[in-house]
Motif scaffolding. Structure first.
Motif, mmCIF file in Angstrom:
data_model
loop_
_atom_site.group_PDB
_atom_site.id
_atom_site.type_symbol
_atom_site.label_atom_id
_atom_site.label_comp_id
_atom_site.label_asym_id
_atom_site.label_seq_id
_atom_site.Cartn_x
_atom_site.Cartn_y
_atom_site.Cartn_z
ATOM 1 N N GLY A 141 9.277 6.398 23.376
ATOM 2 C CA GLY A 141 10.142 6.862 24.460
ATOM 3 C C GLY A 141 10.990 8.389 24.209
ATOM 4 N N THR A 142 10.767 8.310 22.674
ATOM 5 C CA THR A 142 11.820 10.042 23.076
ATOM 6 C C THR A 142 11.147 10.651 21.942
ATOM 7 O OG1 THR A 142 13.150 10.335 20.810
ATOM 8 C CG2 THR A 142 12.268 9.117 20.163
ATOM 9 N N VAL A 143 11.274 11.841 21.428
ATOM 10 C CA VAL A 143 10.432 13.333 21.452
ATOM 11 C C VAL A 143 11.351 13.616 20.065
ATOM 12 C CG1 VAL A 143 8.680 13.379 23.149
ATOM 13 C CG2 VAL A 143 11.276 14.796 23.300
ATOM 14 N N LEU A 144 12.786 13.125 20.146
ATOM 15 C CA LEU A 144 13.573 14.012 19.215
ATOM 16 C C LEU A 144 13.656 13.334 18.366
ATOM 17 C CD1 LEU A 144 15.785 16.277 21.573
ATOM 18 C CD2 LEU A 144 14.184 17.174 20.312
ATOM 19 N N TRP A 145 13.942 13.216 16.980
ATOM 20 C CA TRP A 145 13.580 12.484 15.780
ATOM 21 C C TRP A 145 14.825 13.210 14.867
ATOM 22 C CZ3 TRP A 145 11.651 8.087 16.336
ATOM 23 C CH2 TRP A 145 10.496 8.351 17.305
ATOM 24 N N GLY A 146 16.049 12.409 14.309
ATOM 25 C CA GLY A 146 17.260 12.925 13.338
ATOM 26 C C GLY A 146 17.846 12.206 12.811
ATOM 27 N N PRO A 147 18.683 12.522 12.139
ATOM 28 C CA PRO A 147 19.827 11.528 11.383
ATOM 29 C C PRO A 147 20.831 11.096 12.276
ATOM 30 C CG PRO A 147 20.528 13.415 10.691
ATOM 31 C CD PRO A 147 19.346 13.515 11.562
ATOM 32 N N ALA A 148 21.173 11.248 13.097
ATOM 33 C CA ALA A 148 21.806 11.592 13.947
ATOM 34 C C ALA A 148 22.383 10.819 15.342
ATOM 35 C CB ALA A 148 23.132 13.148 14.722
ATOM 36 N N ASP A 149 22.928 10.408 16.271
ATOM 37 C CA ASP A 149 22.703 9.785 17.649
ATOM 38 C C ASP A 149 22.207 10.639 18.176
ATOM 39 O OD1 ASP A 149 22.948 8.281 19.680
ATOM 40 O OD2 ASP A 149 25.472 8.248 19.843
ATOM 41 N N LEU A 150 20.821 10.736 18.362
ATOM 42 C CA LEU A 150 20.312 11.668 19.681
ATOM 43 C C LEU A 150 20.677 11.545 20.945
ATOM 44 C CD1 LEU A 150 17.045 11.403 17.613
ATOM 45 C CD2 LEU A 150 18.463 13.157 17.393
ATOM 46 N N ALA A 151 21.748 10.695 21.436
ATOM 47 C CA ALA A 151 21.877 10.273 23.268
ATOM 48 C C ALA A 151 22.944 11.236 22.940
ATOM 49 C CB ALA A 151 22.064 9.267 22.945
ATOM 50 N N ALA A 152 23.672 12.157 22.039
ATOM 51 C CA ALA A 152 24.603 12.804 21.916
ATOM 52 C C ALA A 152 24.748 14.315 21.747
ATOM 53 C CB ALA A 152 26.192 11.893 21.056
ATOM 54 N N LEU A 153 23.313 14.677 21.411
ATOM 55 C CA LEU A 153 23.322 15.246 21.285
ATOM 56 C C LEU A 153 23.881 16.647 23.108
ATOM 57 C CD1 LEU A 153 20.402 15.808 19.602
ATOM 58 C CD2 LEU A 153 21.775 16.450 18.990
ATOM 59 N N PRO A 154 24.218 18.369 23.397
ATOM 60 C CA PRO A 154 24.669 18.467 23.821
ATOM 61 C C PRO A 154 23.329 18.811 24.696
ATOM 62 C CG PRO A 154 25.006 19.778 22.277
ATOM 63 C CD PRO A 154 24.382 18.338 21.850
ATOM 64 N N LEU A 155 22.569 18.337 25.381
ATOM 65 C CA LEU A 155 21.451 18.424 26.315
ATOM 66 C C LEU A 155 21.787 18.612 27.835
ATOM 67 C CD1 LEU A 155 18.746 17.174 24.046
ATOM 68 C CD2 LEU A 155 19.369 19.533 24.071
ATOM 69 N N LEU A 158 20.387 23.835 22.244
ATOM 70 C CA LEU A 158 21.400 23.193 21.104
ATOM 71 C C LEU A 158 21.043 24.502 20.341
ATOM 72 C CD1 LEU A 158 19.006 20.845 19.799
ATOM 73 C CD2 LEU A 158 21.216 20.556 21.066
ATOM 74 N N GLY A 159 21.184 25.517 20.543
ATOM 75 C CA GLY A 159 21.368 27.055 19.512
ATOM 76 C C GLY A 159 20.743 26.895 18.206
ATOM 77 N N GLN A 160 19.956 26.396 18.634
ATOM 78 C CA GLN A 160 20.200 26.104 15.851
ATOM 79 C C GLN A 160 18.044 25.717 16.544
ATOM 80 O OE1 GLN A 160 21.909 21.314 15.852
ATOM 81 N NE2 GLN A 160 19.858 21.362 14.593
ATOM 82 N N MET A 164 28.752 12.133 17.676
ATOM 83 C CA MET A 164 28.662 13.635 17.731
ATOM 84 C C MET A 164 28.207 14.307 18.937
ATOM 85 S SD MET A 164 25.318 14.631 15.583
ATOM 86 C CE MET A 164 24.153 15.641 16.760
ATOM 87 N N ALA A 165 29.454 15.479 19.198
ATOM 88 C CA ALA A 165 29.391 16.173 19.987
ATOM 89 C C ALA A 165 28.370 17.128 20.138
ATOM 90 C CB ALA A 165 30.947 16.415 19.996
ATOM 91 N N GLY A 166 27.854 17.767 18.839
ATOM 92 C CA GLY A 166 27.699 19.364 18.533
ATOM 93 C C GLY A 166 26.327 19.118 18.326
ATOM 94 N N PRO A 167 25.320 19.509 17.848
ATOM 95 C CA PRO A 167 24.178 19.618 17.112
ATOM 96 C C PRO A 167 24.334 19.726 15.972
ATOM 97 C CG PRO A 167 24.360 21.831 17.284
ATOM 98 C CD PRO A 167 25.652 21.556 17.528
ATOM 99 N N VAL A 168 22.694 18.934 15.546
ATOM 100 C CA VAL A 168 23.076 17.523 13.677
ATOM 101 C C VAL A 168 22.642 19.375 13.036
ATOM 102 C CG1 VAL A 168 21.594 15.693 15.024
ATOM 103 C CG2 VAL A 168 20.167 17.580 13.604
ATOM 104 N N PRO A 169 22.732 18.970 11.469
ATOM 105 C CA PRO A 169 22.947 20.098 10.433
ATOM 106 C C PRO A 169 21.048 20.733 10.454
ATOM 107 C CG PRO A 169 23.498 18.358 9.682
ATOM 108 C CD PRO A 169 23.221 17.745 11.183
ATOM 109 N N PRO A 170 21.348 21.919 10.885
ATOM 110 C CA PRO A 170 19.684 22.643 10.064
ATOM 111 C C PRO A 170 18.934 22.032 9.390
ATOM 112 C CG PRO A 170 22.047 24.106 9.646
ATOM 113 C CD PRO A 170 22.571 22.756 9.638
ATOM 114 N N GLY A 171 17.673 21.820 10.228
ATOM 115 C CA GLY A 171 16.711 21.007 9.178
ATOM 116 C C GLY A 171 16.148 19.962 9.487
ATOM 117 N N GLU A 172 17.314 19.250 10.366
ATOM 118 C CA GLU A 172 17.568 17.363 10.100
ATOM 119 C C GLU A 172 16.726 17.418 11.917
ATOM 120 O OE1 GLU A 172 20.416 15.733 8.230
ATOM 121 O OE2 GLU A 172 20.681 17.072 6.953
#
Length: 115
Positions: free
Chosen positions: A19-33, A86-88, A1-9
């Motif tokens: 070892g993490t602070v971000l939780w969601g349904p997508a591959d968090l390592a791919a977040l554009p941070l 992330l802009g979200q 996944m190259a972009g942000p996850v769906p809103p609210g997720e």
């Protein structure tokens, strides 16, 4: 996944030993941070683990209120940076840390401590 996850997720929260602070349904390592923010988030996760009493988790952790306040401020700042990069919106699941009121008694006699 190259972009942000769906809103609210996407959720910002601490879970001991994860070892993490971000939780969601997508591959968090791919977040554009940025690399700097990724390093800060990893550091915060490690610091959170240091706030706990791993010998016996129900007993007070080692942090005094000043250390808790510094961590809380750093965590809030990191959440805002995640949102900005992330802009979200990211759900805030962070529960602030505070000095355990029994810490002084615990430190005076850890082996004999009882709540």
């Amino acid at each position: 996944m190259a972009g942000p996850v769906p809103p609210g997720e996407l959720r910002f929260a601490f879970d001991a030993g994860s070892g993490t602070v971000l939780w969601g349904p997508a591959d968090l390592a791919a977040l554009p941070l940025s690399d700097g923010l990724r390093a800060e988030l990893a550091s915060l996760a490690a610091q959170y683990d240091e706030s706990l009493n791993w010998d016996y988790p129900p007993d007070p952790g080692p942090w005094r209120e000043a250390r808790c306040a510094r961590f809380n401020a750093d965590a809030r700042d990191a959440l805002e940076r995640v949102r900005a990069e992330l802009g979200q919106e990211v759900e805030d699941g962070f529960v602030e840390l505070h000095e355990d009121p029994d810490l002084g008694r615990y430190l005076a006699d850890p082996k004999g401590f009882e709540r």
